[in-house]
Scaffold this motif. Structure first.
Motif, mmCIF file in Angstrom:
data_model
loop_
_atom_site.group_PDB
_atom_site.id
_atom_site.type_symbol
_atom_site.label_atom_id
_atom_site.label_comp_id
_atom_site.label_asym_id
_atom_site.label_seq_id
_atom_site.Cartn_x
_atom_site.Cartn_y
_atom_site.Cartn_z
ATOM 1 N N GLY A 10 5.383 -12.514 -4.352
ATOM 2 C CA GLY A 10 4.899 -13.229 -4.529
ATOM 3 C C GLY A 10 3.405 -12.032 -5.742
ATOM 4 O O GLY A 10 2.707 -12.517 -5.601
ATOM 5 N N GLU A 11 3.598 -10.851 -5.016
ATOM 6 C CA GLU A 11 2.689 -9.483 -5.705
ATOM 7 C C GLU A 11 3.631 -9.142 -7.048
ATOM 8 O O GLU A 11 4.240 -8.646 -7.650
ATOM 9 C CB GLU A 11 2.900 -8.765 -4.370
ATOM 10 N N VAL A 12 2.648 -7.725 -7.909
ATOM 11 C CA VAL A 12 2.570 -7.191 -8.705
ATOM 12 C C VAL A 12 1.899 -5.633 -8.683
ATOM 13 O O VAL A 12 0.599 -6.248 -8.276
ATOM 14 C CB VAL A 12 2.864 -7.810 -10.157
ATOM 15 N N ASP A 18 -6.430 3.176 -11.293
ATOM 16 C CA ASP A 18 -5.799 3.289 -11.947
ATOM 17 C C ASP A 18 -4.487 2.206 -11.776
ATOM 18 O O ASP A 18 -4.006 1.871 -12.774
ATOM 19 C CB ASP A 18 -4.638 4.459 -11.600
ATOM 20 N N GLU A 19 -4.320 1.572 -10.112
ATOM 21 C CA GLU A 19 -3.882 0.474 -9.842
ATOM 22 C C GLU A 19 -4.216 -0.121 -10.019
ATOM 23 O O GLU A 19 -5.088 0.050 -8.391
ATOM 24 C CB GLU A 19 -1.785 1.455 -9.516
ATOM 25 N N ILE A 20 -3.389 -1.398 -9.357
ATOM 26 C CA ILE A 20 -3.829 -2.223 -8.790
ATOM 27 C C ILE A 20 -2.932 -3.185 -8.180
ATOM 28 O O ILE A 20 -2.240 -3.421 -8.926
ATOM 29 C CB ILE A 20 -5.716 -2.953 -9.444
ATOM 30 N N VAL A 21 -2.169 -4.370 -6.992
ATOM 31 C CA VAL A 21 -1.872 -4.564 -6.432
ATOM 32 C C VAL A 21 -2.729 -6.301 -6.501
ATOM 33 O O VAL A 21 -3.422 -6.614 -5.664
ATOM 34 C CB VAL A 21 -1.103 -4.525 -5.471
ATOM 35 N N LEU A 22 -1.610 -6.726 -7.654
ATOM 36 C CA LEU A 22 -2.551 -8.146 -7.284
ATOM 37 C C LEU A 22 -1.359 -9.924 -6.913
ATOM 38 O O LEU A 22 -0.088 -9.860 -6.776
ATOM 39 C CB LEU A 22 -2.920 -8.715 -8.878
ATOM 40 N N PRO A 23 -1.877 -10.627 -6.797
ATOM 41 C CA PRO A 23 -1.124 -11.923 -6.470
ATOM 42 C C PRO A 23 -0.104 -12.508 -8.021
ATOM 43 O O PRO A 23 -1.210 -12.337 -9.125
ATOM 44 C CB PRO A 23 -1.512 -12.557 -6.085
ATOM 45 N N GLU A 24 1.265 -12.910 -8.324
ATOM 46 C CA GLU A 24 1.061 -12.941 -9.113
ATOM 47 C C GLU A 24 0.559 -14.121 -9.620
ATOM 48 O O GLU A 24 0.827 -13.612 -11.797
ATOM 49 C CB GLU A 24 3.057 -12.815 -8.948
#
Length: 185
Positions: A26-28, A119-125
């Motif tokens: 469920g994350e990206v 630079d990067e991040i993880v979030l709910p799709e």
């Protein structure tokens, strides 16, 4: 990973910090492409934002490219995406009624939780949308334009000869005026 952090009002620092962990179901994981600088970011920098705890990585008007997804994702690696920066709980009454913008436990990227000046991040799709034919620059403007579109949609059907008054000529005000014109105001 590089991140721009506001340690306290008036004090920014470019820091190295660990990158995000692999996305769960469920994350990206996203590689940030463009981030707008919003009035909210200025308020944070000036120490005038009432809902913020320092230090904070700001940034919520985001375009990004997909780096990695959780299992069963509909997104493709390398795909340009738009980010909805409003993280709703999904379980409160407002969320259950399809009004996540009224979530009783809403978290806004760059305000209640670290944002995208990194630079990067993880979030709910569920907060990530394909950008279609938009450029990365255009995709980063969708968040504030969506606020104007939402305001006009909430005004309901436009009676013949109706007029609208938009107070403020910042990006949200200009977007609201644009969508009001399209709606027939």
């Amino acid at each position: 990973m590089k991140a721009l952090i506001c340690n306290e009002p008036g004090q920014l620092a470019l820091i190295d910090r660990p990158g995000p962990v692999a996305p769960k179901a469920g994350e990206v994981r996203l590689s940030v492409s463009h981030v707008g600088i919003c009035g909210t970011d200025y308020h944070i920098y000036e120490g005038k934002h009432p809902f913020l705890q320092y230090p904070r990585v700001m940034g919520h008007e985001i375009s990004a490219h997909v780096v990695e997804t959780g299992p069963a994702s509909s997104l493709q690696k390398g795909e340009l995406v738009i980010v909805n920066p409003y993280l709703a709980c999904g379980i409160c009454i407002a969320c259950r009624r399809g009004k996540p913008n009224c979530c009783t436990d809403i978290r806004v990227l760059g305000v209640h939780t670290d944002g995208a000046f990194c630079d990067e991040i993880v979030l709910p799709e569920t907060n990530v949308y394909p950008a279609g034919g938009l450029t990365p620059e255009q995709a980063a403007t969708v968040e504030f334009l969506a606020i104007g579109a939402h305001a006009v949609r909430r005004a309901g059907p436009v009676p013949e000869g109706a007029r609208a008054l938009v107070v403020g000529a910042g990006p949200i005000g200009l977007g609201t005026a644009l969508f009001a014109r399209i709606a027939g105001f």
